[in-house]
Enzyme design. Structure first.
Site, PDB file in Angstrom:
ATOM      1  N   ARG A  27       0.808  -1.225   0.000  1.00 60.08           N
ATOM      2  CA  ARG A  27       0.000   0.000   0.000  1.00 60.08           C
ATOM      3  C   ARG A  27       0.840   1.274   0.000  1.00 60.08           C
ATOM      4  O   ARG A  27       0.336   2.362  -0.246  1.00 60.08           O
ATOM      5  CB  ARG A  27      -0.958   0.000   1.208  1.00 60.08           C
ATOM      6  CG  ARG A  27      -2.142  -0.935   1.013  1.00 60.08           C
ATOM      7  CD  ARG A  27      -2.922  -1.107   2.294  1.00 60.08           C
ATOM      8  NE  ARG A  27      -2.243  -2.020   3.228  1.00 60.08           N
ATOM      9  CZ  ARG A  27      -2.607  -2.203   4.502  1.00 60.08           C
ATOM     10  NH1 ARG A  27      -3.628  -1.531   4.998  1.00 60.08           N
ATOM     11  NH2 ARG A  27      -1.957  -3.054   5.266  1.00 60.08           N
ATOM     12  N   ASN A 242       0.899   2.114   7.028  1.00 59.22           N
ATOM     13  CA  ASN A 242       0.734   1.229   5.878  1.00 59.22           C
ATOM     14  C   ASN A 242       0.698   1.920   4.524  1.00 59.22           C
ATOM     15  O   ASN A 242       0.833   1.268   3.499  1.00 59.22           O
ATOM     16  CB  ASN A 242      -0.534   0.386   6.052  1.00 59.22           C
ATOM     17  CG  ASN A 242      -0.409  -0.547   7.253  1.00 59.22           C
ATOM     18  OD1 ASN A 242       0.458  -1.406   7.290  1.00 59.22           O
ATOM     19  ND2 ASN A 242      -1.247  -0.333   8.259  1.00 59.22           N
TER      20      ASN A 242
HETATM   21  C1  UD1 Z   1      -1.004  -6.840  12.075  1.00 59.46           C
HETATM   22  C2  UD1 Z   1      -1.784  -7.734  13.055  1.00 59.46           C
HETATM   23  C3  UD1 Z   1      -2.994  -6.972  13.555  1.00 59.46           C
HETATM   24  C4  UD1 Z   1      -2.547  -5.678  14.207  1.00 59.46           C
HETATM   25  C5  UD1 Z   1      -1.689  -4.862  13.249  1.00 59.46           C
HETATM   26  C6  UD1 Z   1      -1.102  -3.689  13.973  1.00 59.46           C
HETATM   27  C7  UD1 Z   1      -1.418 -10.001  12.221  1.00 59.46           C
HETATM   28  C8  UD1 Z   1      -2.021 -11.168  11.580  1.00 59.46           C
HETATM   29  N1  UD1 Z   1      -2.200  -8.934  12.380  1.00 59.46           N
HETATM   30  O1  UD1 Z   1      -1.867  -6.580  10.987  1.00 59.46           O
HETATM   31  O2  UD1 Z   1      -3.705  -7.744  14.503  1.00 59.46           O
HETATM   32  O3  UD1 Z   1      -3.685  -4.930  14.629  1.00 59.46           O
HETATM   33  O4  UD1 Z   1      -0.600  -5.649  12.735  1.00 59.46           O
HETATM   34  O5  UD1 Z   1      -0.480  -2.825  13.074  1.00 59.46           O
HETATM   35  O6  UD1 Z   1      -0.271 -10.063  12.615  1.00 59.46           O
HETATM   36  N2  UD1 Z   1       5.313  -9.578   8.200  1.00 59.46           N
HETATM   37  C9  UD1 Z   1       6.377 -10.402   7.912  1.00 59.46           C
HETATM   38  N3  UD1 Z   1       6.180 -11.498   7.163  1.00 59.46           N
HETATM   39  C10 UD1 Z   1       4.959 -11.834   6.683  1.00 59.46           C
HETATM   40  C11 UD1 Z   1       3.881 -10.999   6.971  1.00 59.46           C
HETATM   41  C12 UD1 Z   1       4.074  -9.875   7.746  1.00 59.46           C
HETATM   42  O7  UD1 Z   1       7.515 -10.119   8.326  1.00 59.46           O
HETATM   43  O8  UD1 Z   1       4.878 -12.874   6.022  1.00 59.46           O
HETATM   44  C13 UD1 Z   1       5.536  -8.380   9.027  1.00 59.46           C
HETATM   45  C14 UD1 Z   1       5.239  -7.097   8.310  1.00 59.46           C
HETATM   46  O9  UD1 Z   1       6.425  -6.598   7.696  1.00 59.46           O
HETATM   47  C15 UD1 Z   1       4.758  -6.192   9.430  1.00 59.46           C
HETATM   48  C16 UD1 Z   1       4.153  -7.150  10.436  1.00 59.46           C
HETATM   49  O10 UD1 Z   1       4.634  -8.423  10.109  1.00 59.46           O
HETATM   50  O11 UD1 Z   1       5.828  -5.502  10.057  1.00 59.46           O
HETATM   51  C17 UD1 Z   1       2.632  -7.137  10.372  1.00 59.46           C
HETATM   52  O12 UD1 Z   1       2.228  -7.455   9.073  1.00 59.46           O
HETATM   53  P1  UD1 Z   1       1.113  -6.609   8.319  1.00 59.46           P
HETATM   54  O13 UD1 Z   1       0.836  -7.246   7.056  1.00 59.46           O
HETATM   55  O14 UD1 Z   1       1.447  -5.189   8.326  1.00 59.46           O
HETATM   56  O15 UD1 Z   1      -0.119  -6.905   9.301  1.00 59.46           O
HETATM   57  P2  UD1 Z   1      -1.371  -6.008   9.541  1.00 59.46           P
HETATM   58  O16 UD1 Z   1      -2.402  -6.349   8.571  1.00 59.46           O
HETATM   59  O17 UD1 Z   1      -0.989  -4.615   9.676  1.00 59.46           O
HETATM   60 CA    CA Z   2       0.736  -3.314   9.475  1.00 60.63          CA
END
Ligand code: UD1
Ligand code: CA
Length: 513
Positions: A27, A242
């Protein structure tokens, strides 16, 4: 000096900090990996690491994936002790956490796991979370926040007595759950072994087909383990980032916090809306920041200095009582009571001693200006040492580059450089020497000498009347009793083409300032 960063004392006993930073950040619509976007003088990742630093964890692991080379390179720069761990496929935050814990091996004790995209997190918030976790004797504690608009975030589901039962992602939430305004901040502290074990049981049968780290909480609750939720004192700490709009909002919030701290410490901020100060900058009490000021990087402004309006200082030091007006300065040292601007450009290596001055439309680079010396107007000063109490006349150029190499110019104490002098480096102007206005100085000037290096003036009498007859200029000349139009009288001096010889008249003609 007071810094906006207030280090919180280490509370110890955190075995490892895990930062999840492998996500794509689609995003953001940017080629730059999400966690490398910058605000307040650091990357998002840099802020998160800085917040966790005072916990004094034995090890720090950063999960990288999208843009892994760039993120790992940045990490080596800002936190060389941290270990980047690659998550090849972004299968979800739970998978990312598992990859990190695997890399750590069977580390015993407490781990702190946090999202890499929460730049407003502060050390005191993490410390409070860890303390609450310890006091409750919990296996896992999640940081939460009450927010007015929970859209897109995981909701915290609590039971009748307020115990945390689960985290439900918005896409998987029932309508009643969506109404919950307490959200998951994406920061968790827990027992490493318990979290690692629970992660092996996390599936991906949800709306996004991802392995959610958040599912660990529900699994541990089902096991009958003690699980807690700690509400952040300031919900802003927990805000993720985001897209570009959120990044701009976080940047604004961070700046507000920095300026609040500075103003509490006695810094005068005339217009907080147009003043931007990085978390890495320092400003002393009673300094004045005028509208449109940006203090970036390792900039340090002493108390009693006045900066702005419309001034950008990058990695620049400003001494007590100095003023910097409408200027752009990088890696410069502006001494106490020195004066810069308006419209000065100070480039790296500029060092201005106490009471010195660099004025309007002056560019400097790699130069030392001694005490009370002045470069008041329209000059370029590069690769030079200027002594004390010297004056550089308007439009002087330190000609430092021969097309291949840079050369140095040395100007002594109590020197007077005439206006429009070209000082062709390498060249030295001795103490107490003068140069005549309009000179091109290619040879050293001994102390106390006057150097004149320019063609002599000649007046061709009557030229306008003969060559531009009938023009307003000719009429004006005639009315003023100008020279006769029928005779060419040349008042050129005998030696006009050779080098000038100094005379008493030269002293009067050199037009110094
Ligand atoms: C996540 C949380 C959500 C919370 C929010 C807060 C989960 C499932 N959900 O959602 O409950 O309210 O953060 O901002 O965790 N990442 C990895 N590898 C992956 C996927 C993600 O390293 O395969 C990292 C991303 O870089 C990020 C974090 O994990 O720093 C969270 O991932 P993101 O996709 O941003 O989750 P949100 O939808 O924001
Ligand atoms: Ca996030």
């Amino acid at each position: 000096m007071s810094s906006p960063q207030n280090p919180t004392p280490a509370i110890g006993d955190i075995a490892a900090v895990v930062v999840l930073a492998a996500g794509q950040g689609t995003r953001m619509r940017s080629r730059t990996p999400k966690v490398l976007h910058r605000l307040g003088g650091r990357s998002m990742l840099g802020h998160v690491l800085a917040a966790a630093e005072p916990l004094g964890a034995a090890r720090t692991v950063v999960v990288v994936g999208s843009g892994r080379e760039a993120v790992a390179e940045h990490l080596a720069d800002v936190a060389p002790a941290a270990l980047p761990v690659v998550q090849d496929q972004q299968l979800g935050s739970g998978h990312a956490a598992a990859v990190a814990l695997d890399a750590l091996g069977n580390v015993p004790g407490t781990v702190l796991i946090l999202n890499g995209d929460a730049p407003l997190l502060r050390a005191e918030t993490l410390t409070a979370l860890v303390r609450s976790h310890r006091e409750a004797g919990a296996v896992l504690t999640v940081l939460t926040a009450e927010v007015p608009d929970p859209t897109g975030l995981g909701r915290i589901v609590r039971d009748d007595v307020g115990g945390v039962r689960a985290i439900v992602e918005e896409k998987d939430a029932a309508p009643a759950q969506r109404a919950i305004r307490e959200v998951n901040a994406g920061v968790y502290v827990g027992d490493a072994a318990a979290v690692r074990e629970a992660l092996t049981r996390v599936g991906s049968s949800n709306q996004q087909g991802e392995q959610y780290l958040t599912d660990v909480l529900g699994l541990l609750v089902a096991d009958g383990a003690r699980v807690g939720g700690h509400r952040a004192a300031d919900a802003a700490d927990t805000l993720g980032c985001n897209d570009q709009r959120e990044l701009a909002e976080r940047r604004r919030t961070m700046n507000d916090r920095v300026l609040d701290d500075l103003m509490r410490a006695g810094v005068v901020v005339i217009d907080p809306l147009t003043t931007w100060v990085d978390v890495t900058a320092e400003v002393g009490a009673e300094a004045v920041l005028q509208p449109g000021t940006q203090l970036l990087g390792a900039t340090a402004v002493a108390g009693g200095a006045v900066v702005g309006p419309d001034t950008t200082l990058l990695d620049t030091e400003v001494g007590d009582g100095a003023t910097v007006v409408r200027s752009h300065c990088q890696l410069a040292v502006i001494g106490p009571a020195a004066s810069v601007g308006p419209f000065s450009y100070l480039r790296p290596g500029t060092r201005l001693a106490r009471g010195s001055k660099v004025g309007a439309f002056v560019e400097t680079k790699n130069v030392e200006v001694g005490e009370d010396s002045k470069v008041p107007h329209l000059s370029y000063v590069g690769d030079a040492t200027i002594g004390e109490h010297s004056n550089i006349g308007a439009a002087t150029v330190f000609v430092n580059y021969d097309g291949v190499a840079k050369h140095r110019t040395t100007v002594g104490d109590h020197v007077r450089i005439g206006s429009d002098t070209m000082l062709v480096a390498p060249v030295t102007v001795g103490d107490g020497a003068y140069t005549a206005a309009g000179s091109v100085i290619t040879d050293d000037v001994p102390p106390g000498s006057m150097a004149i290096a320019r063609a002599r003036q000649r007046n061709v009498a009557g030229w306008v009347g003969r060559r531009r007859p009938g023009t307003p200029a000719a009429e004006a000349a005639a009315a003023a009793g100008g020279a006769p139009s029928d005779a060419a009288i040349d008042t050129r001096s005998a030696d006009s083409t050779g080098p000038s010889t100094a005379t008493a008249e030269d002293d009067e003609q050199q037009g110094r300032r």
